[in-house]
Design a protein around this motif. Structure first.
Motif, PDB file in Angstrom:
ATOM      1  N   VAL A 139      -2.444   5.887   0.861  1.00 13.74           N
ATOM      2  CA  VAL A 139      -3.627   5.211   0.351  1.00 13.74           C
ATOM      3  C   VAL A 139      -4.820   5.452   1.281  1.00 13.74           C
ATOM      4  O   VAL A 139      -4.677   5.495   2.510  1.00 13.74           O
ATOM      5  N   SER A 140      -5.984   5.646   0.684  1.00 11.01           N
ATOM      6  CA  SER A 140      -7.178   5.881   1.500  1.00 11.01           C
ATOM      7  C   SER A 140      -7.742   4.557   2.001  1.00 11.01           C
ATOM      8  O   SER A 140      -7.480   3.488   1.434  1.00 11.01           O
ATOM      9  N   ARG A 141      -8.546   4.635   3.064  1.00  7.38           N
ATOM     10  CA  ARG A 141      -9.168   3.437   3.626  1.00  7.38           C
ATOM     11  C   ARG A 141     -10.084   2.790   2.596  1.00  7.38           C
ATOM     12  O   ARG A 141     -10.127   1.563   2.472  1.00  7.38           O
ATOM     13  N   GLU A 142     -10.815   3.608   1.831  1.00  6.03           N
ATOM     14  CA  GLU A 142     -11.736   3.087   0.828  1.00  6.03           C
ATOM     15  C   GLU A 142     -11.003   2.305  -0.259  1.00  6.03           C
ATOM     16  O   GLU A 142     -11.449   1.231  -0.691  1.00  6.03           O
ATOM     17  N   GLU A 143      -9.852   2.843  -0.725  1.00  6.17           N
ATOM     18  CA  GLU A 143      -9.067   2.149  -1.749  1.00  6.17           C
ATOM     19  C   GLU A 143      -8.550   0.824  -1.232  1.00  6.17           C
ATOM     20  O   GLU A 143      -8.581  -0.195  -1.930  1.00  6.17           O
ATOM     21  N   MET A 144      -8.064   0.812   0.023  1.00  5.33           N
ATOM     22  CA  MET A 144      -7.522  -0.414   0.598  1.00  5.33           C
ATOM     23  C   MET A 144      -8.612  -1.476   0.718  1.00  5.33           C
ATOM     24  O   MET A 144      -8.395  -2.650   0.373  1.00  5.33           O
ATOM     25  N   ARG A 191     -11.426  -1.687  -1.001  1.00  5.68           N
ATOM     26  CA  ARG A 191     -11.834  -2.122  -2.341  1.00  5.68           C
ATOM     27  C   ARG A 191     -10.841  -3.140  -2.903  1.00  5.68           C
ATOM     28  O   ARG A 191     -11.237  -4.162  -3.488  1.00  5.68           O
ATOM     29  N   TYR A 192      -9.537  -2.896  -2.711  1.00  3.61           N
ATOM     30  CA  TYR A 192      -8.531  -3.825  -3.223  1.00  3.61           C
ATOM     31  C   TYR A 192      -8.616  -5.156  -2.480  1.00  3.61           C
ATOM     32  O   TYR A 192      -8.517  -6.230  -3.092  1.00  3.61           O
ATOM     33  N   ASP A 219     -11.516  -7.273  -3.772  1.00 11.58           N
ATOM     34  CA  ASP A 219     -11.204  -7.901  -5.067  1.00 11.58           C
ATOM     35  C   ASP A 219     -10.263  -9.084  -4.890  1.00 11.58           C
ATOM     36  O   ASP A 219     -10.425 -10.127  -5.541  1.00 11.58           O
ATOM     37  N   LEU A 232       0.829  -1.197   0.000  1.00  7.70           N
ATOM     38  CA  LEU A 232       0.000   0.000   0.000  1.00  7.70           C
ATOM     39  C   LEU A 232       0.866   1.251   0.000  1.00  7.70           C
ATOM     40  O   LEU A 232       1.845   1.324   0.762  1.00  7.70           O
TER      41      LEU A 232
END
Length: 894
Positions: free
Chosen positions: A580-585, A587-588, A591, A576
């Motif tokens: 990095v934002s909490r939302e991006e983390m 979402r990844y 996935d 990371l």
């Protein structure tokens, strides 16, 4: 080899170049010629020649008399040629074979020289820029030999070489040397004299160190470059014509020349310095120079691999020239100690102190191999021997031998295979020169584009792996005739270990072959599959683990270290960025969890972060137990890794965590009995399982039911049992009706035609929303279409292409104001997917029923043409009118 054979071989080596100048039998080394020169009996010479030929030291041309040749280049040794013409044809095609780097760092240089030579009517002027000692004069001499062999110049044509440095301070003298002079033009001109331009008529004039020409000297060449005519010194009226091919060379930059001069030279060639030609070429240059010295002193030269490595890692200001002088100096000193010695041995102590200091300053690590190489006077050298045989066989074959040996001993550790393959791939890289590496770098973008066109999900494919692929593909381009070392070998274990990677490579292989113009053998595909295996940890333990850490390579470094230490692909890293934002983390992570699809549990390890804020959004992504651990260290990773290898459950792993320093939380999902849709078929479980897979993928995220395949006979025999009640079965879907009381049956054919689709949706209504049921119907059509085309597509990914075709069908239905039935949509999915692959391959249909004038260009055709852009933009293709017409037929004639 006895002394008589050595003397005969030495004479033939001396005479061969003279014969090659004219191919005249008078100068040919025949039995009679050698007997006369050496004073030997003809029968003795004949016997000696046959012995040397059988020992593959000579070439034989079966003319009358027979000619024996010995070349510094090992061209077809031991073979027999029926005539001089046959030999000449073979030899002229091998002139460049003796040039080290002819297929490497000097390939473009040689192609440019050839272009300048052959361009009608009398070639093009060319200038070579290169440092001192890079081989400019050597290449021009090779070019002249090539011109004669190819009959580009006449047999009596000359190569005239002028070093302009000799005339730097006397431009008048240079003019007379170039253009000649007439009697009385200056003091001492007592007769007319031809200049270089006249002497080189129909041949080649090479002006070395041309930067030493004064501006006036450069100006004097303009007229000849422009008109092909010149005047001798002392006569402005006399005009002479010369069809001379002009080549220039310089050690300086372009800025040291008049712009008007360089504009008249269309071909500008950059010759790379020795350091840019790579360790491989530097090494074999050293080998060939040592062979030359062995011939000169007529003694063998022994040198250790360690000593050769030291030489190959040193910098030489004067490039090949300095390397040649160094080796000559070293050999001369050792030879002078005892001129009668049969073997001259070179040790590290014989290297000059300047070189040893350079090695120490570079902190060069000595290799431990004490093996010595011996170069003999009778050895012959050919650059291609190294690239095609020694380099390939000794490394690639040995690597494959090790891989097969590991399989033989049932080694199942994927990393062990990967280490061998990656090490050999990097050895290829280290043998390349800078210009080759720039080409390899360019191939990275091409390979990434190929993966994109093939719709391969390369979420975890790192740049390092793509670079490794580029290296190996470049290697294949340079070695087209490589052997398949695993032909007819049992590779079942290795293929099982890398099954998922092999599927990826099989998808991109056709595009790789088409773009790079190579042929991928079974061994190549497996090699490429292993190269990408380090990024795709597809063989996970029973309970996989994800390591999340902030930093550009923190998680990767920790995971790679632990995986290597534990000899298992336990940890999947997530690097990371610090911001990095909490939302991006989240979402990844979602996935990644979907991709891993854990069944028996999942561990997420983090370097920092609030547990609750991470757990809540992702705990439902997995249907199994989830253990999240915070503030991990390397020692803790290793301990958890050992627990996973011992197949401990998550409760046990959490229980053994250090309670005071480590935060953790275990989430166990609430289990409830899901509604079940049963699939079955009278033909067997294979068909039932296939229907199950299609329905499962269609229901995913849209309908909250599970799908289970059941044996048809079992369903028929258990009509009155509690089996279906226990499963909470709400429907049976299949090819044949088992007539189970209380459970509605839906035939697959009836669903796909739309007859029973509404009735089935009524059964599924309690487990979904109305909107999701409509989405499920579209998903079902796509998945049945996908099932039909899975075996037919080889380049594009069926899964990915379906989304694009789905959007295309949605647009044309809106444009036509018409809903296409399920059967037509499935037909269109299959047809369009195969059409896209056809067009990518360059095999699109060019005629509609043999006559494009019969194409019906109605409203339907116009709508299709309008929305073809959906397909064209996504796959970079052009859908032509005949292809569009066939799509129209499927819609109109359904």
């Amino acid at each position: 080899m006895n002394k008589q054979e050595e003397k005969v071989l030495e004479l033939i080596y001396h005479q061969t170049p003279k014969f090659l100048e004219s191919y005249d039998l008078i100068s040919a080394p025949t039995t009679g010629f050698i007997a006369k020169k050496m004073g030997f009996d003809r029968s003795v010479v004949s016997k000696l020649l046959n012995q040397l030929y059988k020992a593959q030291k000579l070439i034989k041309i079966n003319t009358r008399p027979v000619i024996y040749l010995a070349l510094n280049e090992k061209i077809s040794f031991g073979n027999t040629y029926s005539s001089i013409a046959e030999f000449k044809d073979s030899y002229q095609n091998n002139i460049w074979e003796s040039v080290i780097g002819a297929n490497g760092s000097l390939k473009d240089v040689i192609e440019q020289l050839k272009a300048a030579l052959v361009y009608p009517p009398s070639g093009l002027p060319a200038i070579i820029f290169g440092e001192s000692g890079t081989g400019k004069t050597f290449l021009i001499k090779k070019l002249f030999a090539y011109a004669k062999a190819q009959e580009i110049v006449k047999p009596n044509a000359q190569l005239v070489v002028i070093n302009c440095a000799q005339y730097a301070n006397n431009p008048e003298l240079l003019s007379s040397a170039l253009f000649g002079y007439v009697k009385g033009s200056f003091t001492g001109a007592d007769f007319d004299k031809k200049g270089a331009l006249a002497s080189a008529n129909n041949g080649i004039l090479f002006l070395d160190e041309v930067h030493r020409l004064s501006p006036e000297g450069q100006e004097k060449l303009f007229t000849y470059l422009d008109t092909g005519r010149f005047s001798p010194v002392g006569s402005d009226t006399a005009k002479y014509q010369s069809k001379t091919r002009l080549f220039f060379a310089t050690t300086e930059d372009e800025k040291d020349f008049l712009g008007t001069f360089l504009r008249r030279i269309p071909i500008k060639i950059k010759l790379p310095p020795l350091d840019e030609r790579g360790a491989y070429e530097k090494r074999i240059l050293t080998h060939s120079l040592l062979i030359d010295q062995a011939k000169r002193i007529n003694s063998a030269i022994k040198i250790s691999k360690r000593c050769l490595s030291l030489i190959s890692h040193c910098h030489f200001d004067a490039n090949v020239g300095e390397l040649k002088n160094l080796l000559q100096n070293i050999v001369a000193k050792k030879y002078a100690l005892n001129p009668k010695q049969q073997v001259v041995e070179i040790k590290i102590g014989d290297l000059p102190s300047k070189m040893l200091k350079q090695i120490r300053s570079n902190n060069f690590s000595l290799i431990q191999d004490g093996h010595k190489l011996i170069f003999r006077p009778t050895d012959n050298y050919l650059a291609s021997d190294y690239s095609n045989q020694a380099e390939f066989i000794s490394k690639m074959e040995f690597s494959w031998h090790n891989l097969l040996e590991m399989q033989k001993h049932n080694v199942k550790n994927r990393n062990s295979y990967y280490q061998i393959v990656q090490q050999e791939t990097h050895a290829i890289l280290y043998s390349t020169h800078n210009s080759e590496r720039s080409l390899i770098a360019d191939y990275i973008d091409i390979i990434a584009s190929i993966f994109n066109v093939a719709q391969i999900d390369c979420l975890n494919l790192r740049n390092l792996s793509i670079y490794d692929l580029a290296i190996y593909i470049y290697y294949l381009m340079r070695n087209e005739s490589t052997a398949d070392f695993i032909k007819e070998k049992d590779l079942s274990l290795i293929e099982t270990l890398y099954n998922s990677e092999l599927r990826i490579i099989s998808k991109v292989a056709p595009l790789v072959e088409m773009h790079f113009e190579i042929s991928l053998k079974k061994s190549d595909c497996l090699w490429l599959a292993i190269l990408i295996s380090n990024d795709n940890l597809s063989i996970l333990p029973r309970i996989p683990a994800i390591l999340v850490a902030h930093g550009y390579a923190t998680a990767s470094s920790m995971a790679d270290t632990c995986n290597h230490f534990l000899q298992n692909a336990l940890f999947t890293p997530v690097d990371l960025k610090p911001d990095v934002s909490r939302e991006e983390m989240i979402r990844y992570l979602k996935d990644l969890i979907k991709k891993i699809n854990p069944q028996e549990g999942l561990v997420i390890l983090m370097d920092m972060g609030a547990l609750e804020s991470i757990i809540e959004p992702i705990k439902n992504e997995s249907k199994c137990d989830l253990l999240v651990i915070n503030n991990v260290s390397m020692s803790l990773l290793l301990e958890i890794g050992n627990q996973l290898l011992l197949k401990k459950d998550l409760q046990t792993i959490q229980k053994h965590l250090p309670q005071n320093t480590i935060q953790s939380k275990l989430c166990i999902p609430q289990m409830k009995k899901l509604a079940t849709v049963i699939t079955t078929c009278m033909t067997g479980m294979g068909s039932a399982q296939r229907i199950k897979n299609i329905l499962s993928h269609s229901f995913l995220g849209l309908v909250n039911v599970q799908v289970e395949a059941c044996d048809f006979k079992e369903l028929v025999n258990c009509r009155n049992s509690n089996l279906l009640t226990d499963k909470n079965a709400v429907a049976i879907i299949g090819i044949d009706n088992p007539d189970v009381a209380g459970i509605p049956y839906f035939g697959l054919e009836e669903i796909m035609t739309g007859e029973k689709i509404e009735a089935l949706e009524q059964v599924l209504k309690p487990y979904s929303s109305a909107n999701n049921l409509k989405k499920w119907e579209k998903q079902l059509i796509k998945n049945f279409s996908l099932d039909r085309i899975l075996d037919s597509l080889t380049i594009i990914s069926p899964t990915k292409v379906m989304n694009v075709i789905g959007k295309y069908l949605q647009e044309i239905q809106l444009g036509l104001n018409q809903k296409l039935n399920n059967r037509v949509q499935i037909s269109l999915y299959v047809h369009i997917a195969n059409m896209i692959e056809r067009i990518i391959r360059g095999n699109e249909i060019k005629e509609y029923n043999g006559d494009n004038s019969t194409i019906v260009r109605d409203h339907c055709f116009s709508v299709l043409k309008k929305y073809n852009s959906v397909l064209e933009g996504r796959f970079s293709i052009k859908v032509n009118d005949p292809e569009t017409a066939y799509i129209r037929d499927l819609i109109v004639h359904h």
